[in-house]
Design an enzyme around this catalytic site. Structure first.
Site: not given
Ligand code: 3PG
Ligand code: MG
Length: 407
Positions: A41, A206, A364, A388
């Site tokens: 990232r 999940k 990620g 997400g």
């Molecule tokens: C992630 O790693 O999913 C993003 O950086 C967003 O982080 P968060 O899910 O804690 O909002």
């Protein structure tokens, strides 16, 4: 999409101007040593930062890391990230030990043209994630005061309605950075008119996290391959014994319903690696997916499943499925952090890498898996920095961070 871009901002001239860049530098850290275990990232925002420094901007970078609870928490400090960012940029990064306080103000004030500062973790401040508009707005005011313009290059966070993502662009001239543009460009080809066959591979723990995206994808994909912890709820829905494997009881009925409606598009494991315990050295065997012993836990997909998934991705015999032309993959197939349970993720990742389809790795975890398993990043079409965020994009949801750039 009517979004102004970094090139528009550069064309105006940024020399001597203060440019506030929201990045997603939320990188995984080693639990013991605190060292950065995957800097993907950080590398992903270098094009934007490099373009700005070259043009003589004063660059102020802000990001979150982890999920601190609205006050300073040293284990979530961005300080190690400042060090790594400086190495990658080949120039020192001035690190502010708070986000909008005295240190940040002094750091920003002292910044020279073409230099980079990194503010401490945004989530050390309650206002960043607050649901209260006024509280968020007050924090956004403080952040916005540091910039003459705002660049969003935090694709991984565009699905969050947070001050730095949603409220700051309402206060400053705003553009999308190179990473955000590229991510949206790629993902929009998946929701638009992907070349077929379009095969999606989903894993992770999940079903409930993936339900919306499964619903959104089912009508558009040709095949949906399901592995990872979430496959056991589906196997249970088929009436199989799953031992002590991960299961979301309240989702079993939903999975049964999805399977009924899927027109045979959903492919589940036919064998799994079942272990005595959730541990790297636990005794384990490959067992049929419809016969997991009652005391065992499924921690990976088995070799026959990998072969089947690979055939679905790569194409096989003349009467088998055609080569996939488009692939989206999100979520590991097993507990890849433990060598004994990494073969499923590795096998599927290799099949995707070997395919000549346009492949997108979302998330990620899957992106980290690609690098942790030593696969060549260049054999994938695109490795998204958003987990997400990419799923919500594919669900067709409005992403607050993108909506804010459109205004
Ligand atoms: C992630 O790693 O999913 C993003 O950086 C967003 O982080 P968060 O899910 O804690 O909002
Ligand atoms: Mg997340």
């Amino acid at each position: 999409m009517s979004i102004r871009t970094l090139d528009d901002l550069l064309a105006e001239g940024v020399s001597g101007r203060r440019v506030l860049v929201r990045a997603d530098l939320n990188v995984p850290l080693d639990k013991q040593t605190g060292a950065i275990t995957d800097d993907g990232r950080i590398r992903a925002v270098l094009p934007t930062l490099g373009a700005l420094t070259e043009a003589g901007a004063k660059v102020i970078v802000c990001s979150h890391l982890g999920r601190p609870k609205g006050s300073p928490d040293p284990q979530f400090s961005l300080s190690p990230v400042a060090g790594r960012l400086g190495e990658l940029l080949g120039a020192p990064v001035h690190f502010a030990t708070d986000t909008v306080g005295e240190s940040a103000q002094a750091t920003v004030a002292a910044l020279g043209d073409g230099e980079v500062a990194l503010l401490e973790n945004l989530r050390f401040n309650k206002g960043e994630t607050s649901k209260d508009e006024a509280e968020r707005g007050a924090f956004a005011d403080q952040l916005a005061a540091f910039g003459d313009a705002y660049v969003d290059d935090a694709f991984g966070a565009v699905h969050r309605k947070h001050a730095s993502v949603y409220d700051v662009p309402a206060r400053l001239p705003h553009v999308a950075g190179r990473l955000v543009l590229r991510e949206v460009e790629v993902l929009s080809t998946l929701t638009g008119n992907p070349e077929r066959p379009y095969v999606v591979v989903l894993g992770g723990s999940k079903v409930s996290d993936k339900l919306a995206v499964i619903e959104a994808l089912l009508p558009t994909v040709d095949r949906l391959l399901i592995g990872g912890g979430m496959c056991f709820t589906f196997l249970k829905a088929q009436g199989h014994e799953i031992g002590t494997s991960l299961c979301e009881e309240e989702m079993v009925e939903t999975c049964r319903n999805l399977l009924e409606r899927s027109e045979g598009k959903i492919m589940l494991p036919v064998d799994v690696v079942a272990a005595d315990a959730f541990a790297p050295d636990a005794a384990h065997d490959v067992v049929p997916a419809d016969g997991i012993p009652s005391h065992r836990v499924g921690l990976d997909i088995g070799p026959e499943t990998v072969a089947g998934f690979a055939a679905a991705l790569r194409g096989s015999s003349a009467d088998g499925p055609a080569n996939a032309r488009t692939i989206f993959w999100n979520g590991p197939m097993g507990v890849f952090e433990m060598a004994a349970f990494a073969n499923g993720t590795r096998g599927v990742a290799e099949a995707i890498a070997a395919s000549d389809a346009f492949s997108v790795v979302g998330g990620g975890d899957s992106a980290a898996a690609v690098r942790a398993l030593g696969l060549d990043e260049k054999s994938f079409g695109h490795i998204s920095t958003g987990g997400g965020a990419s799923l919500e994009y594919l669900e067709g949801k409005t992403l607050p961070g993108i909506a804010a750039l459109e205004n």
